[in-house]
Design a protein around this motif. Sequence first.
Motif, PDB file in Angstrom:
ATOM      1  N   UNK A  73       0.829  -1.210   0.000  1.00 51.30           N
ATOM      2  CA  UNK A  73       0.000   0.000   0.000  1.00 51.30           C
ATOM      3  C   UNK A  73       0.864   1.260   0.000  1.00 51.30           C
ATOM      4  N   UNK A  74       1.972   1.228   0.753  1.00 47.25           N
ATOM      5  CA  UNK A  74       2.812   2.419   0.844  1.00 47.25           C
ATOM      6  C   UNK A  74       3.499   2.698  -0.493  1.00 47.25           C
ATOM      7  N   UNK A  75       4.033   1.628  -1.121  1.00 43.26           N
ATOM      8  CA  UNK A  75       4.649   1.784  -2.434  1.00 43.26           C
ATOM      9  C   UNK A  75       3.628   2.276  -3.445  1.00 43.26           C
ATOM     10  N   UNK A 254      13.165   6.717   5.033  1.00 41.67           N
ATOM     11  CA  UNK A 254      13.014   6.741   6.491  1.00 41.67           C
ATOM     12  C   UNK A 254      11.740   6.001   6.894  1.00 41.67           C
ATOM     13  N   UNK A 255      10.650   6.253   6.138  1.00 44.10           N
ATOM     14  CA  UNK A 255       9.388   5.599   6.470  1.00 44.10           C
ATOM     15  C   UNK A 255       9.505   4.088   6.289  1.00 44.10           C
ATOM     16  N   UNK A 307       7.471  16.277   7.504  1.00 43.33           N
ATOM     17  CA  UNK A 307       7.287  14.841   7.277  1.00 43.33           C
ATOM     18  C   UNK A 307       8.291  14.039   8.101  1.00 43.33           C
ATOM     19  N   UNK A 308       9.555  14.484   8.095  1.00 41.48           N
ATOM     20  CA  UNK A 308      10.577  13.785   8.871  1.00 41.48           C
ATOM     21  C   UNK A 308      10.222  13.799  10.352  1.00 41.48           C
ATOM     22  N   UNK A 309       9.821  14.978  10.827  1.00 41.43           N
ATOM     23  CA  UNK A 309       9.467  15.118  12.235  1.00 41.43           C
ATOM     24  C   UNK A 309       8.380  14.109  12.609  1.00 41.43           C
ATOM     25  N   UNK A 475       0.116   3.125   6.476  1.00 41.44           N
ATOM     26  CA  UNK A 475       0.491   3.272   7.874  1.00 41.44           C
ATOM     27  C   UNK A 475       1.048   1.964   8.418  1.00 41.44           C
ATOM     28  N   UNK A 476       0.447   0.873   8.003  1.00 44.16           N
ATOM     29  CA  UNK A 476       0.922  -0.424   8.479  1.00 44.16           C
ATOM     30  C   UNK A 476       2.342  -0.684   8.010  1.00 44.16           C
TER      31      UNK A 476
END
Lengths: 809, 120
Positions: A73-75, A254-255, A307-309, A475-476
């Motif tokens: 899902x993230x990709x 990072x994510x 976003x990084x934060x 998110x997962x």
Amino acid sequence: MISASPSSHSKSDTSVIGQLARSVVLCLLPLIPLAITTWLAMQFEKIVSGETLTFEIAWVPSLGIEASFFLDAFSLTFALLVSGIGTLVMLYATSYMTGDLRKWRLFGWLMLFLFAMLGLVTADNIIVLFVFWELTSISSYFLIGHKHEDATARASALQALLVTGTGGLAMLAGLILVAMATGTDQLTEILDQPELIRQSPFVTGMAALLLLGAFTKSAQFPFHFWLPDAMSAPTPVSAYLHSATMVKAGVYLVARLSPAFAGVPFWDFSVIIAGTVTALLGGFLAWQQTDLKRILAFSTISALGTLMLLLGLGTTYAVQAAVLFLVAHSFYKGTLFLVAGAVDHTCGTRDITRLGGLMRHVPGLGLAAILAGVSLAGVPPAAGFLAKEFVLKASLGSDWPELLTAVVFLISLFFVMVAGLVVIKPFFGSSESLPQMLHRPDARLVLPPLFLGIAGMAAGLLANVYGKPIVAGAMAAISPDVKIKSLALWQGWNLPLMLSLVALVSGGVLYAVRQPMISLFAPLTRFCVVFPTDVYRASLAGLNSMTRWQSHLLQDGRLRVYLLVVLITLCSLVAGTLNVVNLPTEASWLPLKPYEMMMPFLILCATLMAIRAKSRMAAICALGVIGYAIALIFVIFGAPDLAMTQLAIETLTVLLFVFVIYRMPRFATLSGRKSRVRDAIVAIIAGGLMSVIALVASMSHVPSRVSEFYANNSYTVAQGRNLVNVILVDFRGLDTMAEVTVLSIAALGIVALMRLQFRSVSDSTDSVKEEDAEVKDDMDNTKADTESVERLTHDSHIDNDSDISKRNP
Amino acid sequence: MEVVMAITVGVLYAAGFYMILRRSLVKVIIGLALLSHASNLFLFTVGGLTRNGTPLISESGVMEAEVYADPLPQALILTAIVIGFGVQAFALVLFKRVFQTVKSDDLDELTTTEQAEVTS
């Protein structure tokens, strides 16, 4: 300035077919990303139901590297953004780049980038990930430097490449460390065993290297300075690479690695600190700019920091906010960049102090800008509003609620001001200083931003209905133990909403009084902008001067220095290996015979003479003595063939030297005493080393089986009784052929040099005649030659460092 | 004997290295010749020294000497001698040519491919 102006249409190709073909290709260009988007959208159902698509082919089987890809899902979120915005940008660029003779190159790089970025966000193998990562950097380099006749564009392109490239290499090192710790190079498998990474002694090193890659790519402080400079790229590129997609690669990394590294103190700490500083710095600098693109670039930096934060916080709200903000930002920032480009195209300037009242002239662009600006400022019902609510919730729920909420509030303020600057000022501000309209933008310049703006609005409105599964899936992927919260726009009267309203109002007020504030903060601004760039320039200059110094030391253009470097390197390398050589304890050395000692003695004396000789003839004679003594050594130790060859060749050599060397100048002592001593020391060490090698090698001499083969087969197979002869003309006959060829080539070369010499001497005399009338009359080839030789030799004897060419007539 | 030969080889190499490090073109050529000698002798020493062991086969088809010298290094050296001669001859003519063109035998002045400015 604008790269495309309607007056400079390409006139190079006027043929109807050529133009037709170009138009067809132009129409096809946006269709490629469109097809990808469609395909990705078709996978939507499958992916959100929890399935992961994988694909792999063997790439380097010998190293166990497989080109493997996966789509979760993230990709998919990323891939849809990349291909969807890619479609619009391509369409936009076909109009924006009209008249630019190099537009095809731009399209090529854009297309390469599109695929590289898609590969990056779907790569499973870390090596594949790295390759695509660097490919995006490289295409970014060429796209920033599109106007390569502009020195600023070139410098910006190089800066971006160096910063992101260095980070990319650090990331590779980090990825390899991770692969070593987990024993696999597949991302999915690495993420399945986070405990191996956390237990690794190098976990801090891994985190530092990986974050270096992510921070440089995503323009985090202190590497943020390359992004504003990258605005030299044509605007479609800025919209696509430098706001919507490429700069988010660091965020992606990072994510993606969060499940493995979140909780590692160094990782969390660095990400939060870098994100906070970047977000504040970018926001603070954004509203002080006057160039539309630079305003947007600094606010992009701020968004990336945010976003990084969020990823560093890693709470449920933070992760949800990160995903939402990622999407919302891509929509509204892409839109605003496209609008900025169209405005530039229309008015010929991007300076907001000159722009104003454009709403009347280009209402379509104005609408797009309003839609995006609403999202940027965080006004409902845009996606940006939803994202900001969650960002505020995340900060309120964090471990440092007061501090982070203040930070987020400040960033919201900055965003409101930026929205004012890029929407209200150009479209509704006073139009007094508006330059004359160049031309009206065509549909392809207006529709893509409009569409993207509407999409951003729709994303906010429909998020709770359609967006939930994909957000949950993404998110997962970032953090396995978070549960998605409601995405409804209206979440009741709560603290975040209050804060939003306050931010909106006070942002508006600050926007009105921005001019005095700019002068108030001027010193700080200057420091923030100038300092990192200065550091970059200083380190680049330092690197250059160090390289120059080192090259000058090793390769200063003088042959003997090169040779010296080679000799010293050889000595140090070989000497290092000598102490590991196992010497046989007892060697069966031949006993000495006194009369045989004559030959080495002769050689030693003759060698000394060859070095010390003041006359050329003496040196040649000494060489001859050495050659003949060696021939005698050959005789004694059972090599009559060698002796005969050596005698013949030596005689020839001596004759040749005698004939030729008299045309050359006398021995001159050109080098000073110091360098002579230095050379002597190096030469003696190198010679001594050769002695030791000779000794070691002859001690460990093993009779070769090859020689035995020759001894057994020479007579029976080759019908020859002289082994050496048989080897040369029969067993290794081809080698001898090659040898003969070498000699023939040398002979041809010599003949060529001799003949060339004859002609060019007369040529040069001719030219001298033309130049100098006095010398002309009594100029005789040979005489002139010898004269200059004499003078030369004389000169160089007197003054070692004299510039001889100056003294010659 | 090997020790003596090894020292001789070392001296020849040292002399050759020293000479090719000179600035004078002519000395560099002498250095080349010295290096060529050094290499031949080096190969010969390393290949193993044997007295009177000429690698010849008698009429009857057996080796003439009881202990014979390894023919392989000899073949290599023979090639090396001839090639060395070719290199030296070519270098000699090339250097002569360079000298005639540039009017200098100082290697430090031969650092550019551009034609030197002629000042009269």
